[in-house]
Design an enzyme around this catalytic site. Structure first.
Site, mmCIF file in Angstrom:
data_model
loop_
_atom_site.group_PDB
_atom_site.id
_atom_site.type_symbol
_atom_site.label_atom_id
_atom_site.label_comp_id
_atom_site.label_asym_id
_atom_site.label_seq_id
_atom_site.Cartn_x
_atom_site.Cartn_y
_atom_site.Cartn_z
ATOM 1 N N ARG A 62 -42.147 45.853 14.488
ATOM 2 C CA ARG A 62 -41.956 45.790 13.038
ATOM 3 C C ARG A 62 -41.900 47.171 12.408
ATOM 4 O O ARG A 62 -41.358 47.339 11.310
ATOM 5 C CB ARG A 62 -43.082 44.963 12.400
ATOM 6 C CG ARG A 62 -42.813 44.562 10.953
ATOM 7 C CD ARG A 62 -43.876 43.616 10.420
ATOM 8 N NE ARG A 62 -45.196 44.210 10.438
ATOM 9 C CZ ARG A 62 -46.217 43.792 11.197
ATOM 10 N NH1 ARG A 62 -46.054 42.753 12.014
ATOM 11 N NH2 ARG A 62 -47.380 44.388 11.141
ATOM 12 N N TYR A 116 -27.379 43.216 -11.804
ATOM 13 C CA TYR A 116 -27.086 42.175 -10.816
ATOM 14 C C TYR A 116 -27.978 40.966 -11.079
ATOM 15 O O TYR A 116 -29.190 41.116 -11.263
ATOM 16 C CB TYR A 116 -27.358 42.786 -9.447
ATOM 17 C CG TYR A 116 -27.093 41.965 -8.225
ATOM 18 C CD1 TYR A 116 -25.950 41.195 -8.088
ATOM 19 C CD2 TYR A 116 -27.989 42.027 -7.152
ATOM 20 C CE1 TYR A 116 -25.715 40.481 -6.920
ATOM 21 C CE2 TYR A 116 -27.759 41.331 -5.979
ATOM 22 C CZ TYR A 116 -26.620 40.551 -5.871
ATOM 23 O OH TYR A 116 -26.397 39.857 -4.714
ATOM 24 N N ASP A 188 -29.609 51.231 -8.545
ATOM 25 C CA ASP A 188 -28.778 50.478 -7.616
ATOM 26 C C ASP A 188 -27.430 51.199 -7.562
ATOM 27 O O ASP A 188 -26.641 51.140 -8.495
ATOM 28 C CB ASP A 188 -28.606 49.035 -8.105
ATOM 29 C CG ASP A 188 -27.831 48.172 -7.109
ATOM 30 O OD1 ASP A 188 -27.051 48.730 -6.318
ATOM 31 O OD2 ASP A 188 -27.991 46.933 -7.148
ATOM 32 N N LYS A 213 -22.555 45.855 1.766
ATOM 33 C CA LYS A 213 -21.243 46.157 1.212
ATOM 34 C C LYS A 213 -20.562 47.292 1.985
ATOM 35 O O LYS A 213 -20.132 47.099 3.112
ATOM 36 C CB LYS A 213 -21.377 46.485 -0.275
ATOM 37 C CG LYS A 213 -21.400 45.265 -1.187
ATOM 38 C CD LYS A 213 -22.643 44.426 -1.123
ATOM 39 C CE LYS A 213 -22.686 43.376 -2.217
ATOM 40 N NZ LYS A 213 -23.900 42.537 -2.131
#
Length: 397
Positions: A62, A116, A188, A213
């Site tokens: 992890r 968003y 962002d 993206k």
């Protein structure tokens, strides 16, 4: 890859970033290290590992492996002045972890009204349940942010350009207001990426990418990142560890692979999108084109000042018409898929209704709106496709 002080172009940077010899071990691409358990030679070694900083050290799956560290290092290298990057299984997970790393119950966060929609849902949902207050602000507030910051404001989130309508924010002015009050800034930066807008160099404290993206670029991986300015990484990392956040090594490997071509892909997205946006401006069925590189887009002057390029996502407003007419335009497109996300090699078109997601700013558009993701197809083919779509719209309207 050897590091030098020689300035590098974007394509050179993305090809070499994150390719430390200790990660690649002499192979061009960092191998995929899949791991949960890490084995130790003795109890003493196990205890020593737990007592030291596990950053970039094998400890438990992890905490990461060279596959994740290589991509994280690459993204850090693309942000001049950054301290470090943490990876997440999605862009929304990155936004959530970044906000949670700086907010506590009783705090307030300021979020642009154009953010968003999942970001808005996070603010009005999870953050509200934790006792964190959100106030939404006009994205074009600029230096007026100095008067908007409250006594309990601890963070300001920016998204520039804004979702759906692409308003460009005055990041330096907002950062200056925030720093004067000791407020953390988060951006962002998915639309521009650090290649077109180096956020840390513009004063942002935490910059966020939905790597799904443009970093990945092939519509086949969910991935997010947060890159921190000096003094902000340790708390981000600790919060992310406590949340149990980890990005799959296979997804990170695909992210690293996509990154190598991101600069050249972005330039093609930019050129094609601008060609199509300018063509749309001249069509009688189109009232407005919302593309930051065009003067018709709010904040265009700031875009010209602060950005070195534009990407492939923008919207346009139809001149009148109904929902059925807009659907006729989109449904018959041959080269545009109908689907969420963007940044891949394929073009997409979706109907968007900004008024459903706003609480502070109001819009009075001439007609319905369409958002386009311009992919890597021949722009002449995309223009012909859209021309036929506008004919269907006109006939239905």
């Amino acid at each position: 890859m050897k590091k030098t002080d020689t300035p590098k172009g974007d394509s050179t940077r993305v090809v070499g970033a994150g390719r430390r010899k200790e990660w690649t071990q002499g192979i061009v691409n960092t191998p995929v290290w899949r791991a949960s358990t890490i084995l130790y030679d003795s109890v003493a070694d196990l205890r020593a590992a737990g007592a030291r900083d596990t950053h970039h050290r094998l400890f438990y799956g992890r905490r990461g492996t060279p596959t994740q560290w290589s991509l994280a290092d690459a993204l850090t290298e693309l942000e001049p002045g950054a301290e470090g990057t943490f990876l997440y299984p999605s862009g929304v997970a990155a936004i959530a972890a970044a906000l949670l790393s700086v907010l506590s119950p009783g705090d307030e966060v300021l979020i642009p009204d154009t953010a968003y929609d999942p970001t808005r849902s996070l603010a009005t949902g999870l953050l509200a349940r934790m006792g964190i207050t959100t106030r939404f602000y006009d994205p074009l507030i600029g230096a007026g942010m100095a008067d908007f910051i409250g006594d309990t404001t601890r963070a300001i989130l920016l998204e520039s350009p804004g979702s759906l309508t692409f308003e460009v924010q005055d990041v330096p002015a907002i950062v200056a207001a925030a720093r004067a009050r000791g407020v953390t800034t988060l951006l962002d930066n998915t639309w521009a990426t650090p290649l077109f807008f180096p956020a840390i160099a513009h004063g942002i404290d935490l910059t966020i990418l939905a790597c799904t993206k443009y970093v990945v670029g092939h519509s086949d991986v969910m991935l997010g990142s947060v890159t921190a300015a000096p003094g902000h990484f340790a708390r981000l990392r600790d919060t992310s560890f406590q949340l149990g956040q980890v990005a799959s090594p296979d997804d990170c490997w695909l992210g690293s692979r996509g990154l190598r071509t991101m600069a050249i892909r972005l330039r093609q997205h930019e050129q094609s999108a601008l060609q199509i946006a300018r063509w749309l401006q001249d069509q009688p069925e189109v009232a407005t084109v919302l593309h930051p590189a065009l003067p018709s887009c709010p904040g265009h002057d700031i875009f010209q000042r602060d950005f070195s390029g534009s990407s492939g996502l923008f919207s346009f407003v139809l001149d009148g018409g109904t929902e059925a007419a807009r659907a006729a335009l989109i449904d018959g497109l041959a080269h545009f898929g109908i689907g969420y996300s963007w940044g891949g090699y394929e073009s997409l078109a979706i109907p968007v209704d900004p008024h459903r997601h706003r609480s502070v700013t109001q819009r009075t558009d001439a007609g319905p709106m369409v958002r386009l993701q311009i992919g890597l197809e021949d722009p002449a083919d995309l223009i012909a496709d859209l021309a036929a779509g506008l004919e269907r719209f006109a006939a239905t309207r």
